[in-house]
Design an enzyme around this catalytic site. Structure first.
Site, mmCIF file in Angstrom:
data_model
loop_
_atom_site.group_PDB
_atom_site.id
_atom_site.type_symbol
_atom_site.label_atom_id
_atom_site.label_comp_id
_atom_site.label_asym_id
_atom_site.label_seq_id
_atom_site.Cartn_x
_atom_site.Cartn_y
_atom_site.Cartn_z
ATOM 1 N N ASP A 1 -21.262 -19.493 -61.012
ATOM 2 C CA ASP A 1 -21.204 -18.279 -61.764
ATOM 3 C C ASP A 1 -21.614 -16.970 -60.948
ATOM 4 O OD1 ASP A 1 -24.115 -18.440 -61.620
ATOM 5 O OD2 ASP A 1 -24.401 -19.041 -63.732
ATOM 6 N N LYS B 148 -27.970 -10.450 -53.477
ATOM 7 C CA LYS B 148 -27.644 -12.034 -53.990
ATOM 8 C C LYS B 148 -28.002 -12.336 -55.328
ATOM 9 C CE LYS B 148 -29.457 -16.681 -52.767
ATOM 10 N NZ LYS B 148 -30.535 -17.522 -51.697
ATOM 11 N N GLY C 18 -18.620 -19.929 -48.022
ATOM 12 C CA GLY C 18 -18.688 -18.487 -48.037
ATOM 13 C C GLY C 18 -19.673 -17.928 -49.123
ATOM 14 N N ASP D 88 -24.413 -23.591 -42.439
ATOM 15 C CA ASP D 88 -24.056 -22.619 -43.028
ATOM 16 C C ASP D 88 -25.287 -21.857 -43.481
ATOM 17 O OD1 ASP D 88 -23.744 -24.893 -44.860
ATOM 18 O OD2 ASP D 88 -24.031 -23.290 -46.406
ATOM 19 N N ASN D 89 -26.397 -22.519 -43.470
ATOM 20 C CA ASN D 89 -27.613 -21.695 -43.711
ATOM 21 C C ASN D 89 -28.338 -21.505 -42.352
ATOM 22 O OD1 ASN D 89 -27.622 -24.280 -45.936
ATOM 23 N ND2 ASN D 89 -27.638 -21.885 -46.556
HETATM 24 C C1 LIG Z 1 -26.870 -23.081 -48.179
HETATM 25 O O1 LIG Z 1 -25.626 -23.182 -48.028
HETATM 26 C C2 LIG Z 1 -25.030 -24.018 -48.986
HETATM 27 C C3 LIG Z 1 -23.942 -24.662 -48.858
HETATM 28 O O2 LIG Z 1 -24.189 -25.431 -47.935
HETATM 29 C C4 LIG Z 1 -25.059 -23.152 -50.396
HETATM 30 O O3 LIG Z 1 -24.583 -23.687 -51.404
HETATM 31 C C5 LIG Z 1 -26.847 -22.709 -50.372
HETATM 32 O O4 LIG Z 1 -26.462 -21.848 -51.617
HETATM 33 C C6 LIG Z 1 -27.162 -22.038 -49.275
HETATM 34 N N1 LIG Z 1 -28.541 -22.050 -49.582
HETATM 35 C C7 LIG Z 1 -29.088 -21.046 -49.965
HETATM 36 C C8 LIG Z 1 -30.689 -21.247 -50.271
HETATM 37 O O5 LIG Z 1 -28.650 -19.900 -50.113
#
Ligand SMILES: *[C@@H]1O[C@H](CO)[C@@H](O)[C@H](O)[C@H]1NC(C)=O
Ligand SMILES: *[C@@H]1O[C@H](CO)[C@@H](O)[C@H](O)[C@H]1NC(C)=O
Ligand SMILES: *[C@@H]1O[C@H](CO)[C@@H](O)[C@H](O)[C@H]1NC(C)=O
Length: 581
Positions: free
Chosen positions: A199, A187, A164, A334-335
């Site tokens: 955090d 973000k 999430g 998830d990405n």
């Molecule tokens: C990609 O997904 C991971 C969880 O698999 C997450 O911790 C990470 O922040 C994501 N990568 C980016 C660059 O947002």
């Protein structure tokens, strides 16, 4: 306590009504705006005029409306409103407000194109206080409930359960003058129910990389999320950048990033995994109706057709990544976007020397996400998507879906070949094209030639120089390849093949190739150098890179002077792409 910031104004309402009944056909969106960032003084008549003349490029936020209404009306929302880490069930989103940065906030960079072309805002808006409030999460629109999305995913090959948005807030959806919907996400804006141990913050270093990386990809013509702005504060964020126990103080930053949709493969996976099948259906139907206009939402085969489109588009996307030497770095499910756009820029990298084993994440010891494995990882992720859809498919559809998946490697290879043929300026088809491409890549690998510049210099060098194998000094990357004992063989084969380009000329071919082989990509050393200056509040190099990378195919004096088309400096090899972000 949610922090609403409301300056509703009668004037705003009146003004909007006037406009709606007036000339602005496109302004049906203005129906109800409780947008909070209203300037102190509004001259309604001027504004009305402005509105129409500027074709909705607004000099301020009056009448500019964000909403998450449609999402919250269609999809169930977590009924707990407190912000603490938990397992969430039977919901797609949790309502959660950003946590503002405490100290002074500085604007590092803004994308004029995103503001003006997508968000209908005049660039001058970025100089206002209101803008700073919006992009740093201090003020939120009353009507737009900020949301964190619940998703799951396979990380590095294994099911990781609930993940999430752990530090991102969807602050609203904007429908622009073309009727396109864009989801705005902050973000680095604080903790959410999905933060796990995090955090909720992002540091300057990774935020600069995301901002520049996503914009650079867009201008290379690759489907991607975009970045509207980047702010940094003096808030302390503690990170063990290289996981070596060395905890360092860094500064909190926030990127405002936008995409047509942030739903991922993991958005569906978690629902299938926890047996929330009705919700899975609802979410899929929403995604299909909003983002796959060619699919009839009543078609009983809609999930199958959806799958087939995602398979095709993903094959295309990964081939595009390969064509510019881009390694995403964390292709967990998830990405991976359901819309097949590049999202979640973390430890990504554009490779310098051609190397199929290139991994941008130096901690990825298994090299799972090395550049040469991206197509396979795409297959893995699509297979996980297939599994998530499985409960909604009947036996026949399952068989068909599995055949569609089997067709993925071929689709990928087709796109890859088309793209590399174009990089070499080849027209038409020839049986040996695949071989010609692979042969060159092998020479580049053996000689560690620069990926970007080898193709670029092949576009720039004259046919005679190539024929005579007399490669001038300035073609430094080609000179490297030319050291290979089979280079002459490759050139002979290439020149022969070019003769089969019917109706082509040297200058035509060169023009085509220059338009597809970039001269500038965001190399790690370039990003690193800009980050180091940004850490000292000197944002000039971030902005310079942003400018240059908007025209990656065009030779630019400032870029040449900065050495962006030169051999990477020796220290480039030492850069470790940090995992903390
Ligand atoms: C990609 O997904 C991971 C969880 O698999 C997450 O911790 C990470 O922040 C994501 N990568 C980016 C660059 O947002
Ligand atoms: C789908 O079915 C509904 C109900 O029968 C109908 O109102 C709608 O127009 C249909 N949509 C399409 C795209 O065919
Ligand atoms: C880099 O790879 C390591 C090892 O697989 C992994 O634990 C880490 O999460 C990766 N970094 C990112 C940002 O994904």
């Amino acid at each position: 306590m949610p922090r609403h910031y409301v300056v509703p104004s009668l004037i705003t309402w009146l003004m909007l009504l006037v406009c709606q009944s007036g000339c602005c056909l496109l302004d049906s969106i203005t129906a109800a705006s409780n947008f909070s960032l209203v300037p102190n003084y509004i001259n309604t008549s001027n504004l009305h005029q402005d509105y129409c003349e500027r074709k909705r490029k607004l000099p301020n936020f009056v009448g500019w409306r964000l909403s998450t209404e449609k999402l919250t009306a269609t999809l169930p929302i977590d009924n707990i409103q407190e912000n603490y880490v938990r397992e969430v069930q039977n919901s797609i989103f949790s309502v959660v407000y950003p946590t503002p940065l405490k100290s002074r906030v500085l604007l590092v960079a803004v994308s004029k194109e995103v503001l003006e072309d997508i968000l209908d805002l005049d660039f001058s808006v970025s100089e206002t206080e209101e803008f700073l409030h919006l992009v740093s999460g201090t003020k939120i629109l009353l009507e737009s409930l900020p949301l964190a999305h619940r998703y799951g995913g396979h990380q590095f090959g294994s099911w990781a359960g609930q993940l999430g948005d752990g530090r991102a807030h969807l602050i609203g959806v904007y429908t622009n003058r073309f009727g396109d919907r864009w989801e705005l996400q902050l973000k680095g804006s604080g903790r959410t129910p999905y933060s796990r141990n995090g955090d909720g913050r992002a540091v300057l270093h990774s935020s600069v990389r995301e901002f520049l990386g996503s914009e650079a990809m867009h201008f290379l013509g690759i489907p991607t999320s975009r970045a509207a702005s980047l702010v940094v504060s003096d808030d302390d964020v503690w990170r063990d950048r290289f996981y070596n126990g060395n905890i360092k103080k860094e500064r909190g930053a926030i990127v405002l990033r936008i995409a047509k949709s942030w739903f991922r493969v993991g958005s569906l996976e978690i629902l299938a995994f926890s047996g929330e099948l009705e919700l899975l259906r609802t979410l899929l139907d929403l995604v299909i109706s909003e983002h796959f206009p060619s699919i009839n939402v009543n078609d009983s085969n809609r999930y199958l057709i959806f799958f087939s489109e995602v398979v095709s588009e993903t094959a295309h996307l990964i081939a595009l990544w390969m064509s510019v030497g881009f390694a995403h770095g964390v292709c967990n499910t998830d990405n991976f976007s359901l819309l097949s756009i590049t999202i979640d820029y973390g430890p990504f990298g554009f490779m310098d020397s051609y190397d199929p084993d290139f991994v941008p994440n130096t901690s990825d010891d298994e090299r799972r996400y090395k550049i040469g494995n991206q197509a396979n990882v795409g297959m893995f992720n699509l297979n996980k998507l297939f599994q998530a859809l499985n409960p909604l498919l009947d036996i026949r559809q399952k068989q068909l879906a599995s055949q569609i998946l089997e067709g993925y490697p071929e689709q990928y290879y087709k796109h890859f070949t088309e793209l590399f043929k174009a990089k070499l300026g080849l027209l038409g088809d020839s049986e040996d094209d695949g071989y010609l491409i692979a042969f060159l890549l092998k020479l580049m690998e053996d000689t560690k030639a620069d990926f970007t510049m080898t193709f670029r210099q092949l576009s720039e060098i004259s046919q005679d120089q190539l024929k005579e194998l007399s490669i001038p000094q300035e073609f430094w990357a080609l000179q490297d390849v030319a050291k290979h004992k089979f280079f002459a063989n490759w050139v002979a084969m290439y020149l022969l093949r070019l003769k089969r380009n019917t109706g082509d000329s040297y200058s035509e071919r060169s023009r085509r190739m220059i338009g597809i082989n970039p001269r500038y990509v965001l190399r790690n050393w370039m990003a690193e150098s800009a980050v180091q200056k940004a850490e000292r509040n000197d944002f000039s190099e971030v902005r310079l890179l942003q400018q240059v990378l908007q025209h990656p195919f065009q030779m630019q004096t400032v870029a040449e002077r900065a050495g962006y088309a030169q051999r990477p400096p020796a220290w480039a090899k030492e850069i470790k792409v940090s995992c903390s972000s």
